[in-house]
Design an enzyme around this catalytic site. Structure first.
Site, PDB file in Angstrom:
ATOM      1  N   GLU A   1      40.346 -33.293  43.138  1.00 41.89           N
ATOM      2  CA  GLU A   1      39.788 -34.514  42.551  1.00 41.89           C
ATOM      3  C   GLU A   1      40.876 -35.544  42.284  1.00 41.89           C
ATOM      4  O   GLU A   1      40.661 -36.745  42.424  1.00 41.89           O
ATOM      5  CB  GLU A   1      39.043 -34.197  41.240  1.00 41.89           C
ATOM      6  CG  GLU A   1      37.770 -33.409  41.420  1.00 41.89           C
ATOM      7  CD  GLU A   1      36.714 -34.161  42.223  1.00 41.89           C
ATOM      8  OE1 GLU A   1      36.888 -34.277  43.457  1.00 41.89           O
ATOM      9  OE2 GLU A   1      35.724 -34.616  41.656  1.00 41.89           O
TER      10      GLU A   1
ATOM     11  N   THR B   1      35.728 -44.001  43.950  1.00 36.01           N
ATOM     12  CA  THR B   1      35.837 -43.616  42.546  1.00 36.01           C
ATOM     13  C   THR B   1      37.047 -44.303  41.914  1.00 36.01           C
ATOM     14  O   THR B   1      36.982 -44.794  40.789  1.00 36.01           O
ATOM     15  CB  THR B   1      36.000 -42.083  42.415  1.00 36.01           C
ATOM     16  OG1 THR B   1      34.912 -41.470  43.096  1.00 36.01           O
ATOM     17  CG2 THR B   1      36.002 -41.634  40.973  1.00 36.01           C
TER      18      THR B   1
HETATM   19  P1  ADP Z   1      32.612 -38.882  45.687  1.00 35.49           P
HETATM   20  O1  ADP Z   1      32.338 -39.401  44.310  1.00 35.49           O
HETATM   21  O2  ADP Z   1      31.380 -38.926  46.523  1.00 35.49           O
HETATM   22  O3  ADP Z   1      33.298 -37.540  45.689  1.00 35.49           O
HETATM   23  P2  ADP Z   1      35.146 -40.012  45.933  1.00 35.49           P
HETATM   24  O4  ADP Z   1      35.479 -41.462  46.108  1.00 35.49           O
HETATM   25  O5  ADP Z   1      35.462 -39.323  44.671  1.00 35.49           O
HETATM   26  O6  ADP Z   1      33.626 -39.850  46.347  1.00 35.49           O
HETATM   27  O7  ADP Z   1      35.908 -39.137  47.041  1.00 35.49           O
HETATM   28  C1  ADP Z   1      36.046 -39.570  48.293  1.00 35.49           C
HETATM   29  C2  ADP Z   1      37.540 -39.762  48.601  1.00 35.49           C
HETATM   30  O8  ADP Z   1      38.149 -38.486  48.780  1.00 35.49           O
HETATM   31  C3  ADP Z   1      37.690 -40.529  49.879  1.00 35.49           C
HETATM   32  O9  ADP Z   1      38.788 -41.414  49.719  1.00 35.49           O
HETATM   33  C4  ADP Z   1      38.039 -39.471  50.898  1.00 35.49           C
HETATM   34  O10 ADP Z   1      38.864 -39.947  51.932  1.00 35.49           O
HETATM   35  C5  ADP Z   1      38.779 -38.423  50.066  1.00 35.49           C
HETATM   36  N1  ADP Z   1      38.627 -37.062  50.631  1.00 35.49           N
HETATM   37  C6  ADP Z   1      39.608 -36.260  51.074  1.00 35.49           C
HETATM   38  N2  ADP Z   1      39.119 -35.091  51.516  1.00 35.49           N
HETATM   39  C7  ADP Z   1      37.786 -35.132  51.357  1.00 35.49           C
HETATM   40  C8  ADP Z   1      36.725 -34.227  51.648  1.00 35.49           C
HETATM   41  N3  ADP Z   1      36.945 -33.027  52.203  1.00 35.49           N
HETATM   42  N4  ADP Z   1      35.473 -34.604  51.344  1.00 35.49           N
HETATM   43  C9  ADP Z   1      35.230 -35.815  50.804  1.00 35.49           C
HETATM   44  N5  ADP Z   1      36.182 -36.725  50.515  1.00 35.49           N
HETATM   45  C10 ADP Z   1      37.463 -36.390  50.790  1.00 35.49           C
END
Ligand code: ADP
Length: 308
Positions: A129, A182
């Site tokens: 995260e 986020t």
């Molecule tokens: P959500 O709230 O849907 O999790 P976030 O913005 O917290 O969305 O997370 C997405 C971010 O994490 C993006 O920048 C993405 O590139 C990065 N990321 C890295 N690996 C992953 C993964 N396996 N799955 C989803 N997002 C990923």
């Protein structure tokens, strides 16, 4: 012991209106799948990633980062291969990153004979995260690991409580097809709150927890109010106020922003009500011409699980 498992990694609604960074709930019919395989080669290799355009490099993918945190805490001499099948869109606000980080560490723990507790798995997942959002928050990863509703009572030391889920509780989630990172939606938040807002907010957190335990749906509905984050973040979400009022008119117990948005969630008593709420939400976005994904789901009580 098995060398490979396929797991379902649930989508999650973080915050649940009043519980910014502390409350979350796992969903049952929305989620990713992952295959985790033991290898003699050390470290973690992501061999496949389908459904989303995301980095395959171990250090840039949350599954790799969370998995490396777990590996560093074991004396296991081998490594793991990971295949990720994404159904949850990154940046949707329903825990796309949390699904990958928790799926990875939960499955690795199974393959190693369960040396780690759920709390430790949450701690490894929080490293993922941090990569996604810059903050080690646990409000998505805790329900993804524990299942049901979870409360992060304390971050330091980490203390997570699994909360009762009323049997007839259903979630409706609509995801307007715009991306909010986020990290960006955290930047617009203020770092202080007024005492008056604090009083209203913690009254609702207590009310929601009491309502979930006593299965008092009216109390759950009265408590799904957010005086602190929603007024600021909702401006990033198209037609938020209309979607919310249409959901409440259609019978939702409550409605708010899912995680950092742009997804909007509602909780309802019973599947039929949740479907009516889905129709009301869709009507709004059909009128304004914004494409969306929509989900109606019961609460997932187990968290990440093996797919038979
Ligand atoms: P959500 O709230 O849907 O999790 P976030 O913005 O917290 O969305 O997370 C997405 C971010 O994490 C993006 O920048 C993405 O590139 C990065 N990321 C890295 N690996 C992953 C993964 N396996 N799955 C989803 N997002 C990923």
């Amino acid at each position: 012991m098995k060398n490979e498992i396929r797991v379902f990694c649930p989508a999650t609604i973080a915050n649940v209106s009043c519980g910014f960074d502390v409350l979350g709930v796992a969903l049952d019919s929305v989620g990713d799948e992952m295959v985790i395989r033991k290898t003699t080669k050390k470290g973690i290799t992501i061999t496949k990633l389908e459904g989303q355009d995301l980095p395959l490099e171990t250090h840039k993918n949350v599954a790799g980062v969370a998995g490396l945190a777990l590996l560093a805490a074991t004396d296991y001499s081998g490594g793991f291969e990971i295949e990720i099948y994404k159904n949850i869109k990154a940046g949707s606000g329903i825990g796309s990153s949390a699904a990958s980080s928790t799926g990875a560490v939960w499955a690795m723990n199974q393959l190693l004979g369960k040396p780690f507790s759920n709390l430790e798995l949450v701690q490894f997942s929080m490293k993922g995260e941090e990569l996604a959002s810059g903050v080690q928050h646990a409000d998505n990863v805790a329900p993804a690991i524990f299942g049901g509703f979870t409360l992060v009572r304390s971050y330091n030391p980490l203390d997570i409580i699994k909360i009762n889920t009323p049997k007839e509780l259903y979630a409706t989630v609509i995801h307007p097809q715009i991306e909010i990172k986020t990290s960006d939606s955290r930047k617009i938040l203020k770092t202080t709150i007024s005492l008056a807002d604090g009083i209203k907010q913690w009254g609702n957190v207590g009310g929601l927890i009491a309502g979930l335990y006593t299965e008092d749906y009216d109390l759950i509905g009265r408590s799904l109010q957010d005086y602190i984050i929603e007024p600021i973040r909702s401006i990033l979400i198209p037609a938020f106020d209309n979607v919310k009022s249409a959901s409440l008119e259609a019978g939702a117990l409550g409605c708010g922003i899912s995680g950092s948005g742009p997804s909007i969630f509602a909780l309802s008593k019973g599947k039929e009500n949740a479907k009516k709420v889905a129709n009301a939400m869709q009507d709004i976005y059909n009128k304004v011409g914004i494409p969306y994904d929509i989900h109606v789901s019961r609460v997932n009580l187990e968290g990440v699980k093996v797919i038979k």
